[in-house]
Scaffold this active site. Structure first.
Site, PDB file in Angstrom:
ATOM      1  N   HIS A  89       0.795  -1.226   0.000  1.00 19.66           N
ATOM      2  CA  HIS A  89       0.000   0.000   0.000  1.00 19.66           C
ATOM      3  C   HIS A  89       0.826   1.273   0.000  1.00 19.66           C
ATOM      4  CE1 HIS A  89      -2.184  -3.276   2.123  1.00 19.66           C
ATOM      5  NE2 HIS A  89      -3.097  -2.949   1.245  1.00 19.66           N
ATOM      6  N   GLY A 114      -7.069  12.217   6.500  1.00 17.17           N
ATOM      7  CA  GLY A 114      -7.875  11.277   5.737  1.00 17.17           C
ATOM      8  C   GLY A 114      -7.829  11.564   4.254  1.00 17.17           C
ATOM      9  N   ARG A 159      -5.508  16.890   1.344  1.00 19.83           N
ATOM     10  CA  ARG A 159      -5.106  17.661   2.524  1.00 19.83           C
ATOM     11  C   ARG A 159      -3.628  17.412   2.825  1.00 19.83           C
ATOM     12  NH1 ARG A 159      -8.901  16.797   7.349  1.00 19.83           N
ATOM     13  NH2 ARG A 159     -10.234  18.273   6.244  1.00 19.83           N
ATOM     14  N   ARG A 218      -2.567   3.929  -5.046  1.00 16.27           N
ATOM     15  CA  ARG A 218      -3.999   4.100  -4.784  1.00 16.27           C
ATOM     16  C   ARG A 218      -4.383   5.570  -4.574  1.00 16.27           C
ATOM     17  NH1 ARG A 218      -6.701  -0.834  -2.718  1.00 16.27           N
ATOM     18  NH2 ARG A 218      -5.256  -2.567  -2.992  1.00 16.27           N
ATOM     19  N   ARG A 273      -2.582  12.466  13.630  1.00  8.98           N
ATOM     20  CA  ARG A 273      -3.676  12.588  12.670  1.00  8.98           C
ATOM     21  C   ARG A 273      -4.347  13.940  12.825  1.00  8.98           C
ATOM     22  NH1 ARG A 273      -8.591  11.938  10.430  1.00  8.98           N
ATOM     23  NH2 ARG A 273     -10.406  12.042  11.794  1.00  8.98           N
ATOM     24  N   VAL A 274      -4.566  14.620  11.700  1.00 11.18           N
ATOM     25  CA  VAL A 274      -5.375  15.839  11.682  1.00 11.18           C
ATOM     26  C   VAL A 274      -6.596  15.559  10.815  1.00 11.18           C
ATOM     27  CG1 VAL A 274      -3.503  17.446  12.152  1.00 11.18           C
ATOM     28  CG2 VAL A 274      -3.979  16.810   9.793  1.00 11.18           C
ATOM     29  N   GLY A 275      -7.771  15.823  11.375  1.00 13.80           N
ATOM     30  CA  GLY A 275      -8.977  15.492  10.631  1.00 13.80           C
ATOM     31  C   GLY A 275     -10.168  16.307  11.075  1.00 13.80           C
ATOM     32  N   SER A 276     -11.306  15.995  10.510  1.00 11.40           N
ATOM     33  CA  SER A 276     -12.545  16.699  10.849  1.00 11.40           C
ATOM     34  C   SER A 276     -13.393  15.836  11.766  1.00 11.40           C
ATOM     35  CB  SER A 276     -13.313  17.049   9.573  1.00 11.40           C
ATOM     36  OG  SER A 276     -13.587  15.882   8.819  1.00 11.40           O
ATOM     37  N   GLU A 292     -15.778  11.094  15.062  1.00 17.29           N
ATOM     38  CA  GLU A 292     -14.874  10.938  13.924  1.00 17.29           C
ATOM     39  C   GLU A 292     -14.810   9.465  13.581  1.00 17.29           C
ATOM     40  OE1 GLU A 292     -10.755  10.324  14.413  1.00 17.29           O
ATOM     41  OE2 GLU A 292     -11.969   8.793  15.372  1.00 17.29           O
ATOM     42  N   MET A 293     -13.841   9.022  12.767  1.00 17.59           N
ATOM     43  CA  MET A 293     -13.906   7.648  12.275  1.00 17.59           C
ATOM     44  C   MET A 293     -12.575   6.899  12.280  1.00 17.59           C
ATOM     45  SD  MET A 293     -16.647   7.944   9.108  1.00 17.59           S
ATOM     46  CE  MET A 293     -16.919   6.164   9.107  1.00 17.59           C
ATOM     47  N   GLU A 294     -11.535   7.421  12.929  1.00 22.04           N
ATOM     48  CA  GLU A 294     -10.224   6.773  12.773  1.00 22.04           C
ATOM     49  C   GLU A 294      -9.393   6.589  14.027  1.00 22.04           C
ATOM     50  OE1 GLU A 294     -11.475   8.235   8.850  1.00 22.04           O
ATOM     51  OE2 GLU A 294     -11.037   9.443  10.626  1.00 22.04           O
ATOM     52  N   SER A 346     -16.065  20.289  11.997  1.00 22.51           N
ATOM     53  CA  SER A 346     -16.514  20.636  10.647  1.00 22.51           C
ATOM     54  C   SER A 346     -18.028  20.793  10.562  1.00 22.51           C
ATOM     55  CB  SER A 346     -16.070  19.565   9.653  1.00 22.51           C
ATOM     56  OG  SER A 346     -16.606  18.301  10.016  1.00 22.51           O
ATOM     57  N   ASP A 347     -18.740  20.200  11.509  1.00 21.70           N
ATOM     58  CA  ASP A 347     -20.196  20.310  11.536  1.00 21.70           C
ATOM     59  C   ASP A 347     -20.657  20.050  12.961  1.00 21.70           C
ATOM     60  OD1 ASP A 347     -21.264  17.160  11.434  1.00 21.70           O
ATOM     61  OD2 ASP A 347     -19.321  17.476  10.495  1.00 21.70           O
ATOM     62  N   ARG A 402     -13.037  22.157   4.274  1.00 16.44           N
ATOM     63  CA  ARG A 402     -12.387  21.125   5.084  1.00 16.44           C
ATOM     64  C   ARG A 402     -11.017  20.773   4.541  1.00 16.44           C
ATOM     65  NH1 ARG A 402     -17.766  19.234   5.107  1.00 16.44           N
ATOM     66  NH2 ARG A 402     -17.362  17.695   3.473  1.00 16.44           N
TER      67      ARG A 402
END
Length: 235
Positions: free
Chosen positions: A8, A24, A28, A47, A91-94, A182-184, A206-207, A220
């Site tokens: 990967h 993610g 970004r 990928r 990790r930086v994310g929303s 979040e999801m991670e 973000s929301d 975002r």
């Protein structure tokens, strides 16, 4: 160290820095490389998951995408920790806010990560493991937020395997003081713990699940720079 490149990640051994800042969205990661890195070099586009290595204030650092969801970040962070000998992943994310005193643009430093994922079952632990951040990174991030005057909160997030849910139980997570969804984060924290490495998740709201506040996909991707400032301060 296992043979590289991996299935990967197309980088050779030594092409990825000891510290990796991940997002993610691979665009970004590209944005961070262009905004923060000196002399960035593309080390991965397998990928479409873009990764770059350069320097920040003279220190080697890499940035890379990790995709959406626990399975995706689980793969990338496992390979970085175990095959590329990365020591630290931030990790930086929303995230979607679950508490009324959070607003769009605020930062959440994920001290812990609740989840409905089955990711931890692979470790066959005789109980429920609590995935948590590295304290030195968490403390440093909080200190940077204080110094820069950024609005932030530290606490639990809820990391879900499902984005479009048939039945939501957000009110139950709210009642337990969970800050955002979040999801991670759990996969990152679990992989770091198992490998004896360091990890932290920094999210921008973000929301808002309660008020309905939200941002666009472009916002975002390109305007959530405060969390990036905090992440790079930890290099």
């Amino acid at each position: 160290m296992a043979k590289t490149p991996t299935p990967h990640i197309g980088a050779q051994a030594g092409e990825i820095a000891k510290t990796v800042i991940m997002a993610g969205d691979p665009l970004r990661a590209k944005f961070m490389a262009e905004r923060f890195l000196e002399n960035p070099v593309l080390f991965n586009q397998v990928r479409g998951m873009l990764g770059y290595t350069g320097t920040y204030q003279g220190k080697p650092v890499s940035v890379m995408g990790h995709g959406m969801g626990i399975p995706s970040i689980g793969i990338y962070t496992y390979e970085l920790f175990n095959f590329y000998d990365v020591d630290t992943i931030i990790r930086v994310g929303s995230a979607g806010a679950l508490q009324e005193d959070l607003h769009v643009g605020d930062l959440v430093l994920a001290m812990g990560a609740c989840t409905d994922s089955n990711y931890a079952s692979q470790f066959e632990l005789p109980g429920t493991y609590a995935p948590i951040a590295d304290f030195s990174l968490l403390r440093g991030a909080a200190e940077t937020c204080e110094r820069l005057g950024y609005r932030y909160k530290v606490g639990n997030v809820f990391s879900s395997d499902i984005f479009y849910k048939e039945h939501s139980h957000n009110d139950k997570w709210m009642s337990m003081g969970v800050l955002a969804i979040e999801m991670e984060a759990p996969a990152l924290y679990l992989n770091a713990a198992r490998a004896g490495k360091r990890a932290l998740t920094i999210c921008t709201i973000s929301d808002h699940i309660i008020t309905g506040e939200e941002t666009t996909a472009e916002e975002r991707q390109t305007t959530f720079t405060k969390m990036m400032d905090v992440a790079f301060s930890l290099i």
